[in-house]
Design a protein around this motif. Structure first.
Motif, PDB file in Angstrom:
ATOM      1  N   THR B 120      33.891 103.559  85.006  1.00 28.13           N
ATOM      2  CA  THR B 120      32.875 104.385  85.675  1.00 28.13           C
ATOM      3  C   THR B 120      31.641 104.540  84.798  1.00 28.13           C
ATOM      4  O   THR B 120      30.504 104.346  85.238  1.00 28.13           O
ATOM      5  CB  THR B 120      33.441 105.798  85.969  1.00 28.13           C
ATOM      6  OG1 THR B 120      34.730 105.640  86.557  1.00 28.13           O
ATOM      7  CG2 THR B 120      32.531 106.557  86.915  1.00 28.13           C
ATOM      8  N   GLU B 121      31.903 104.887  83.531  1.00 28.30           N
ATOM      9  CA  GLU B 121      30.781 105.241  82.663  1.00 28.30           C
ATOM     10  C   GLU B 121      29.898 104.052  82.296  1.00 28.30           C
ATOM     11  O   GLU B 121      28.689 104.205  82.134  1.00 28.30           O
ATOM     12  CB  GLU B 121      31.299 105.927  81.390  1.00 28.30           C
ATOM     13  CG  GLU B 121      31.811 107.332  81.675  1.00 28.30           C
ATOM     14  CD  GLU B 121      32.377 108.017  80.441  1.00 28.30           C
ATOM     15  OE1 GLU B 121      32.927 109.112  80.598  1.00 28.30           O
ATOM     16  OE2 GLU B 121      32.262 107.456  79.335  1.00 28.30           O
ATOM     17  N   ILE B 122      30.508 102.868  82.164  1.00 29.63           N
ATOM     18  CA  ILE B 122      29.676 101.732  81.748  1.00 29.63           C
ATOM     19  C   ILE B 122      28.637 101.434  82.822  1.00 29.63           C
ATOM     20  O   ILE B 122      27.479 101.138  82.518  1.00 29.63           O
ATOM     21  CB  ILE B 122      30.525 100.479  81.412  1.00 29.63           C
ATOM     22  CG1 ILE B 122      29.641  99.433  80.715  1.00 29.63           C
ATOM     23  CG2 ILE B 122      31.196  99.883  82.636  1.00 29.63           C
ATOM     24  CD1 ILE B 122      30.431  98.309  80.081  1.00 29.63           C
ATOM     25  N   GLY B 123      29.035 101.562  84.087  1.00 32.07           N
ATOM     26  CA  GLY B 123      28.091 101.373  85.186  1.00 32.07           C
ATOM     27  C   GLY B 123      26.963 102.388  85.124  1.00 32.07           C
ATOM     28  O   GLY B 123      25.785 102.042  85.273  1.00 32.07           O
ATOM     29  N   GLY B 129      19.940 102.484  81.816  1.00 34.25           N
ATOM     30  CA  GLY B 129      19.258 101.745  80.757  1.00 34.25           C
ATOM     31  C   GLY B 129      19.573 102.269  79.365  1.00 34.25           C
ATOM     32  O   GLY B 129      18.789 102.097  78.430  1.00 34.25           O
ATOM     33  N   ARG B 130      20.753 102.908  79.202  1.00 31.72           N
ATOM     34  CA  ARG B 130      21.131 103.463  77.899  1.00 31.72           C
ATOM     35  C   ARG B 130      21.790 102.380  77.039  1.00 31.72           C
ATOM     36  O   ARG B 130      22.415 101.456  77.553  1.00 31.72           O
ATOM     37  CB  ARG B 130      22.120 104.615  78.110  1.00 31.72           C
ATOM     38  CG  ARG B 130      21.550 105.773  78.942  1.00 31.72           C
ATOM     39  CD  ARG B 130      20.777 106.757  78.082  1.00 31.72           C
ATOM     40  NE  ARG B 130      21.665 107.402  77.122  1.00 31.72           N
ATOM     41  CZ  ARG B 130      22.497 108.398  77.409  1.00 31.72           C
ATOM     42  NH1 ARG B 130      22.549 108.866  78.642  1.00 31.72           N
ATOM     43  NH2 ARG B 130      23.258 108.936  76.488  1.00 31.72           N
ATOM     44  N   PRO B 131      21.660 102.483  75.698  1.00 36.55           N
ATOM     45  CA  PRO B 131      22.332 101.512  74.830  1.00 36.55           C
ATOM     46  C   PRO B 131      23.845 101.703  74.919  1.00 36.55           C
ATOM     47  O   PRO B 131      24.335 102.831  74.883  1.00 36.55           O
ATOM     48  CB  PRO B 131      21.815 101.854  73.432  1.00 36.55           C
ATOM     49  CG  PRO B 131      21.332 103.258  73.516  1.00 36.55           C
ATOM     50  CD  PRO B 131      20.931 103.509  74.945  1.00 36.55           C
ATOM     51  N   ILE B 132      24.570 100.608  75.041  1.00 36.91           N
ATOM     52  CA  ILE B 132      26.005 100.743  75.284  1.00 36.91           C
ATOM     53  C   ILE B 132      26.859 100.063  74.223  1.00 36.91           C
ATOM     54  O   ILE B 132      28.078 100.171  74.254  1.00 36.91           O
ATOM     55  CB  ILE B 132      26.393 100.147  76.646  1.00 36.91           C
ATOM     56  CG1 ILE B 132      25.999  98.669  76.713  1.00 36.91           C
ATOM     57  CG2 ILE B 132      25.758 100.921  77.783  1.00 36.91           C
ATOM     58  CD1 ILE B 132      26.643  97.959  77.871  1.00 36.91           C
ATOM     59  N   SER B 133      26.215  99.360  73.265  1.00 44.88           N
ATOM     60  CA  SER B 133      27.035  98.475  72.436  1.00 44.88           C
ATOM     61  C   SER B 133      28.052  99.244  71.584  1.00 44.88           C
ATOM     62  O   SER B 133      29.204  98.828  71.478  1.00 44.88           O
ATOM     63  CB  SER B 133      26.155  97.576  71.575  1.00 44.88           C
ATOM     64  OG  SER B 133      25.612  98.305  70.516  1.00 44.88           O
ATOM     65  N   ALA B 134      27.656 100.355  70.988  1.00 43.40           N
ATOM     66  CA  ALA B 134      28.594 101.096  70.131  1.00 43.40           C
ATOM     67  C   ALA B 134      29.736 101.653  70.985  1.00 43.40           C
ATOM     68  O   ALA B 134      30.903 101.638  70.588  1.00 43.40           O
ATOM     69  CB  ALA B 134      27.879 102.233  69.410  1.00 43.40           C
ATOM     70  N   ASP B 222      19.342  86.411  73.617  1.00 40.15           N
ATOM     71  CA  ASP B 222      18.747  87.560  74.307  1.00 40.15           C
ATOM     72  C   ASP B 222      19.833  88.408  74.967  1.00 40.15           C
ATOM     73  O   ASP B 222      19.632  88.989  76.031  1.00 40.15           O
ATOM     74  CB  ASP B 222      17.736  87.056  75.342  1.00 40.15           C
ATOM     75  CG  ASP B 222      16.786  86.024  74.740  1.00 40.15           C
ATOM     76  OD1 ASP B 222      16.029  86.408  73.831  1.00 40.15           O
ATOM     77  OD2 ASP B 222      16.830  84.846  75.124  1.00 40.15           O
ATOM     78  N   ASP B 223      21.001  88.448  74.325  1.00 42.85           N
ATOM     79  CA  ASP B 223      22.158  89.168  74.867  1.00 42.85           C
ATOM     80  C   ASP B 223      21.815  90.644  75.057  1.00 42.85           C
ATOM     81  O   ASP B 223      21.476  91.343  74.106  1.00 42.85           O
ATOM     82  CB  ASP B 223      23.341  89.001  73.904  1.00 42.85           C
ATOM     83  CG  ASP B 223      24.667  89.355  74.544  1.00 42.85           C
ATOM     84  OD1 ASP B 223      24.730  90.357  75.292  1.00 42.85           O
ATOM     85  OD2 ASP B 223      25.641  88.629  74.295  1.00 42.85           O
ATOM     86  N   GLU B 224      21.926  91.113  76.292  1.00 41.24           N
ATOM     87  CA  GLU B 224      21.568  92.507  76.592  1.00 41.24           C
ATOM     88  C   GLU B 224      22.705  93.459  76.232  1.00 41.24           C
ATOM     89  O   GLU B 224      22.515  94.673  76.182  1.00 41.24           O
ATOM     90  CB  GLU B 224      21.168  92.656  78.066  1.00 41.24           C
ATOM     91  CG  GLU B 224      22.282  92.387  79.080  1.00 41.24           C
ATOM     92  CD  GLU B 224      22.564  90.906  79.334  1.00 41.24           C
ATOM     93  OE1 GLU B 224      22.202  90.056  78.481  1.00 41.24           O
ATOM     94  OE2 GLU B 224      23.175  90.607  80.387  1.00 41.24           O
ATOM     95  N   LEU B 225      23.894  92.932  75.945  1.00 42.51           N
ATOM     96  CA  LEU B 225      25.037  93.796  75.627  1.00 42.51           C
ATOM     97  C   LEU B 225      25.416  93.773  74.152  1.00 42.51           C
ATOM     98  O   LEU B 225      26.106  94.667  73.674  1.00 42.51           O
ATOM     99  CB  LEU B 225      26.263  93.381  76.459  1.00 42.51           C
ATOM    100  CG  LEU B 225      26.109  93.424  77.981  1.00 42.51           C
ATOM    101  CD1 LEU B 225      27.411  93.013  78.663  1.00 42.51           C
ATOM    102  CD2 LEU B 225      25.686  94.820  78.442  1.00 42.51           C
TER     103      LEU B 225
END
Lengths: 279, 279
Positions: B120-123, B129-134, B222-225
């Protein structure tokens, strides 16, 4: 173009220029792809004071034939062992022509006072364990400014030699070969694909942005002469939609053999042609 | 190992599991390398609650046959289209066996409350447009802790299935497939070579240091993740003497097809065998 020397060697033997003035035993026009590789004709030339060498399948024409420009590394020259081996592979494995030039201050060319100073000082700096990348970048950028118009004049002469019908042109050159090759590919639209690498300085970024053709770019992860960040930045700056970076462990001179195979496959996909179809 | 399903498809046709319960028309034991590719047998299994799939040339044994572990990406599963296509290429082009598992929280497996929250949260984070990598790294590291012993148990079972004579084992998995594959390769000495990539977080560096086998590592420039610096750091940390980095422009899902070919060639050099010699 006026050629100053001309000989043909049977490429299936070791390359020994002195021993075979004209042996085209290995060359079979129109042979099937699996036949013996063609013999290689090597011709020396001097254009406006710049000595160069042209390799092509014996008895063949330059017309519409893929041509690979081979840029040598710093301290090397147009007939350095790596260049000659690469040129022979171009001809015998892929049916391409290949050409190399002595870079300014290299090979048979006169050294300016600045070239002499560079050759002396780089040894001293390396021996003292001093950082040299900025200093090398400055000197080699000056060489590149002289070398780019020289390569373009050679392309003009070869285009004439090919009756105005040059085939697709590729560039292969690492280290100094890239310091020269990047601004050359940015300036000359005849270059259709390039293999660069072992280089990376902020001064190259602007020319890299103007390169639009497919590029394969090599980095040595532990390069003692090229800062990794600088090399990554030059790759990142390349304006090419198709560009691919290959990085491997080891120092400046330790590029794995499989990368040389890979860069030939890369050029083959862009330039076409394979050995065996050289008539 | 107890198999829950078993069917054979003629691999020269499209892969349509439902339509061909047993068609081994394409399989010719001992055929020459240019003969039709072998038919593919696909068998489902469940081991300690973990559902998986094994692919191998129809009628063949696992004994001494190279085996490739296929780790799927986040949100995918053991029979995702990419996994199935890759498994079929393993069998038909190279004569390997291949196996995939549902990662924890994926495919047919039950989702924990944490898995549900993640999905749910990753979506929401991506939409905002929040940073998600960590955040992704933290969650997937927890998945990997569960997945590594599952893969090792499957290797144990397949080793038994091969009468104790497993062939060389390779691992192929990007993104989540690498989050799991890197600590797996660090922990299990049966893995002889690996293709990793599309991953890179400080939490993976320690496991990467303990990987000693040859690795091909893919980065999307250009990996967005995945932050580029993190991916480069994981590549740099790999303890492998032989490791090679391939980077290409584009986002997380835009890995060029030629890299998939390249990763198969890489595994072929390390694991051996080619299609046509599958009897």
């Amino acid at each position: 173009m006026h050629f100053t020397s001309d000989f043909t060697s049977d490429s299936s033997a070791d390359f020994t220029p002195d021993s075979s003035a004209d042996s085209s035993a290995g060359f079979t026009p129109g042979a099937a792809p699996d036949a013996s590789p063609p013999a290689v004709t090597q011709r020396g030339f001097v254009l406006d004071g710049v000595p160069g060498v042209l390799w092509q399948p014996a008895g063949s024409s330059l017309r519409a034939r893929p041509l690979v420009l081979l840029g040598h590394g710093g301290g090397q020259h147009k007939l350095g062992p790596g260049v000659v081996e690469r040129a022979h592979r171009c001809v015998t494995r892929y049916g391409w022509a290949a050409v190399s030039l002595d870079a300014p201050g290299h090979g048979e060319r006169e050294r300016t006072a600045q070239d002499e100073r560079f050759a002396t000082e780089i040894g001293q700096l390396l021996a003292a364990g001093r950082p040299i990348s900025a200093w090398v970048a400055r000197h080699t950028a000056a060489l590149a400014e002289r070398a780019v118009p020289e390569w373009r004049a050679v392309l003009d002469a070869l285009e004439e030699e090919a009756d105005g019908e040059l085939g697709p042109v590729g560039y292969w050159g690492l280290s100094l070969g890239s310091v020269i090759g990047i601004p050359l590919a940015a300036a000359d639209s005849r270059i259709a694909a390039a293999v660069f690498g072992l280089t990376g300085h902020a001064s190259q970024v602007e020319a890299a942005r103007r390169v639009g053709v497919p590029v394969e770019f090599l980095i040595q992860w532990d390069d003692e002469l090229v800062p990794r960040e600088g090399a990554l930045a030059v790759f990142g700056a390349l304006g090419s939609a198709e560009k691919t970076l290959h990085a491997n462990p080891g120092g400046h001179l330790a590029v794995p053999d499989f990368e040389l195979d890979s860069s030939e496959s890369f050029l083959l996909r862009r330039l076409g042609r394979k050995a065996g179809a050289d008539g």
